[in-house]
Write a protein that holds these residues in place. Structure first.
Motif: not given
Length: 311
Positions: A3, A7, A251-256, A258-259
């Motif tokens: 993550f 970033l 940032v949320i987009y990338n977290v999603v 990565l999940l």
């Protein structure tokens, strides 16, 4: 760890899409127009910039021309609405459809054109995210300052009044139709400028680059304003909040990602974010209204009979 490695790229993309959201903010919040032209004008900016850079035009000049191309697209929407009486939403859709063919023509009939940072002198690239963040940040600060100066001129103030109360503005002698054309031109010019930055960052321009841009722009606006309006509700803070909303979104987009969420659902995820931020104020106001009605004191009753006896 993955993550944190992703970033810088999320922040760089968030800044670019935040700039695009500023363009949407001008049409949606200042002019009170839901302008769907942006899905086409961001692609117009990307295609124009990429083609010009590949032809040897300096990147900074390509960006200026991309801005002008986007402004022209916004003017077409404004004229369809003001001069021909076509509703703003439909005018935006019509211009968007026109721009699809225009963008294909700009690309020479191709669906994609590449501008490799190793071959061309670009202002920013995903190969160097820190420099991309710095460059995008400088451009955004310059745009916010220029918009702040413009919207406190006489023309800018009348443009604001056009969105706030067009009937009153018209009664005061303001040319509302002209202001709509100017406002939509500025809005789509900024959107196209963001497209030019996006093309350089990705190293390519694609005919489908703008698909769903309006949803991302609205998400950035609602995320950003939900925080900035609580800090200090003024123009510069609002625009800064919109940029922050773009960063938070990516940032949320990338977290999603990565999940492990499938990329097929990312557009749906964007729509859900916008729906939540649109629904929360309404649900909150409805809940507060119900609470007030439940706890409101019963109206006082006049005891006329008792008063008569006492008398």
């Amino acid at each position: 760890m993955v993550f944190f490695n992703a970033l810088p790229g999320a922040v760089a993309q968030g800044l670019i899409w935040g700039l695009m959201a500023i363009g949407v903010y001008i049409s949606y919040k200042i002019l009170d127009i839901a302008d769907l032209t942006v899905d086409g004008s961001i692609c117009t900016g990307a295609c124009t910039c990429a083609v010009l850079i590949s032809a040897g035009v300096p990147a900074w000049l390509s960006m200026i021309i991309a801005f002008l191309a986007g402004a022209l697209a916004g003017m077409i929407t404004g004229l369809l609405n003001s001069a021909l009486g076509i509703p703003s939403i439909l005018a935006g859709i019509l211009t968007q459809l026109i721009l699809y063919s225009v963008n294909l023509t700009i690309l020479g009939g191709k669906s994609l054109i590449s501008i490799d940072y190793r071959q061309y002198d670009l202002l920013l690239s995903m190969s160097n995210n820190p420099m991309a963040i710095l460059t995008a940040g400088i451009i955004i600060v310059a745009i916010i300052i220029l918009l702040w100066l413009f919207f406190y001129t006489e023309v800018g103030l009348t443009l604001k009044s056009t969105g706030d109360n067009p009937d009153m503005s018209r009664a005061q002698g303001v040319n509302v139709k002209f202001n709509k054309v100017v406002g939509l031109a500025i809005s789509n010019g900024i959107v196209a400028l963001a497209g030019a930055l996006l093309a350089q960052y990705k190293g390519s321009a694609n005919i489908n680059d703008g698909r769903g841009a309006i949803v991302i722009g609205l998400a950035a606006i609602f995320i950003g304003l939900s925080v900035s309006m609580k800090i200090k509700p003024n123009f510069v803070v609002s625009l800064t909040g919109v940029i922050g909303g773009g960063i938070v979104y990516y940032v949320i987009y990338n977290v999603v990602i990565l999940l492990g969420l499938k990329t097929d659902f990312l557009k749906m995820f964007s729509a859900i974010i916008v729906a939540i931020f649109l629904a929360v104020p309404y649900l909150k106001s409805t809940y507060l209204t119900k609470q007030k009605s439940l706890y409101a004191a019963p109206p006082a009753q006049n005891d006329t009979e008792g008063g008569g006896k006492d008398a």
